[in-house]
Design a protein around this motif. Sequence first.
Motif, mmCIF file in Angstrom:
data_model
loop_
_atom_site.group_PDB
_atom_site.id
_atom_site.type_symbol
_atom_site.label_atom_id
_atom_site.label_comp_id
_atom_site.label_asym_id
_atom_site.label_seq_id
_atom_site.Cartn_x
_atom_site.Cartn_y
_atom_site.Cartn_z
ATOM 1 N N ASN A 140 15.714 10.994 27.257
ATOM 2 C CA ASN A 140 16.770 10.615 26.302
ATOM 3 C C ASN A 140 16.857 11.718 25.245
ATOM 4 O OD1 ASN A 140 17.416 7.756 27.229
ATOM 5 N ND2 ASN A 140 15.209 7.631 26.940
ATOM 6 N N TRP A 141 17.314 12.878 25.675
ATOM 7 C CA TRP A 141 17.250 14.069 24.820
ATOM 8 C C TRP A 141 17.958 13.872 23.483
ATOM 9 C CZ3 TRP A 141 14.662 18.229 23.829
ATOM 10 C CH2 TRP A 141 15.212 19.190 22.972
ATOM 11 N N GLN A 142 17.288 14.318 22.432
ATOM 12 C CA GLN A 142 17.909 14.408 21.111
ATOM 13 C C GLN A 142 17.335 15.629 20.402
ATOM 14 O OE1 GLN A 142 16.443 11.599 18.024
ATOM 15 N NE2 GLN A 142 15.259 10.659 19.681
ATOM 16 N N HIS A 143 18.104 16.134 19.468
ATOM 17 C CA HIS A 143 17.669 17.287 18.687
ATOM 18 C C HIS A 143 17.777 16.954 17.209
ATOM 19 C CE1 HIS A 143 17.050 21.406 17.404
ATOM 20 N NE2 HIS A 143 18.199 21.405 16.754
ATOM 21 N N PRO A 144 16.682 17.128 16.451
ATOM 22 C CA PRO A 144 15.368 17.630 16.845
ATOM 23 C C PRO A 144 14.645 16.661 17.790
ATOM 24 C CG PRO A 144 15.643 17.738 14.456
ATOM 25 C CD PRO A 144 16.766 16.913 14.989
ATOM 26 N N CYS A 145 13.822 17.241 18.668
ATOM 27 C CA CYS A 145 13.105 16.450 19.672
ATOM 28 C C CYS A 145 11.851 15.820 19.056
ATOM 29 C CB CYS A 145 12.718 17.375 20.824
ATOM 30 S SG CYS A 145 11.818 16.568 22.167
ATOM 31 N N PRO A 146 11.585 14.543 19.372
ATOM 32 C CA PRO A 146 10.348 13.934 18.887
ATOM 33 C C PRO A 146 9.125 14.432 19.659
ATOM 34 C CG PRO A 146 11.651 12.346 20.144
ATOM 35 C CD PRO A 146 12.450 13.598 20.091
ATOM 36 N N PHE A 147 7.975 14.378 19.008
ATOM 37 C CA PHE A 147 6.712 14.705 19.673
ATOM 38 C C PHE A 147 5.661 13.689 19.239
ATOM 39 C CE2 PHE A 147 6.756 16.920 15.658
ATOM 40 C CZ PHE A 147 5.463 16.837 15.170
ATOM 41 N N ASP A 148 4.665 13.465 20.101
ATOM 42 C CA ASP A 148 3.626 12.466 19.834
ATOM 43 C C ASP A 148 2.456 13.030 19.039
ATOM 44 O OD1 ASP A 148 4.869 10.324 21.053
ATOM 45 O OD2 ASP A 148 3.984 10.720 23.011
#
Length: 254
Positions: free
Chosen positions: A90-98
């Motif tokens: 579910n691409w979004q920018h900025p991309c989330p990271f864990d």
Amino acid sequence: MSKPDVMEIVNHLVEEAKMLLKDNFKGLYLHGSLAMGGFNPDKSDVDILIVTYHSLSSEIKSKMAKLFLKCSNAPFPIAVSFLNERDLSNWQHPCPFDFHYSEFWRERLEEEVDPHSVSGYDPDLAAHITIVNHQGICVAGESIKATFPNVPREDYLSSILGDYRDCLENLKEDPVYSVLNMIRVYWYLKEDFISSKYEAGEWALESMPDEFIPAIQKIVGKYSSDANDPTDIDFTKLYDLRDYIDGEIQKLLT
């Protein structure tokens, strides 16, 4: 004692990550200079993306923090981001990271800051993932094509222009990184070519106006060696180069 081969370190991290993540491990991928052929053992980070099927638990984040505190700067600095399959699909920018580790975070993680605080959204990931798709290396796990989305050009451009603006401001503090990064952004806008810093420097020596070549040669030489002394850099020439590149980039953007 000689330095271990960088891939020995990477392969060790693969085994450790697999052991900690178990069936949540989807893959480990290289981007940056190590993937693109410009790795300098005395200067470069080992740039890694690790992809999981599900988000990381607090316990796993704590274990990963301990792993990278131990392995980074021993001897190569490591920059790693953990991404999960759902966020990538579910691409979004900025991309989330864990979770993220780099030497910037060392002191805070050594003080046992909650690893949950090292998560969020990173605009740089659009560039990292584009480079993985373009020239990355799958060290272990599922293929790059099966793992990463195609990042829209406007998101990639937003990502590299954010870093580019920082380079305009940080030229004095970090001339080698700033100049080579400005050049590779210029090259991308001019010819749509995604390059490493080393490739950008070599291109500039062939393509930039003659008046800037001595300054670029100095920067390329410092990037390719273990020299870090900035005292022999002519910053007047670098500021002229910066202003020339920025002028050309503004034309290309409009």
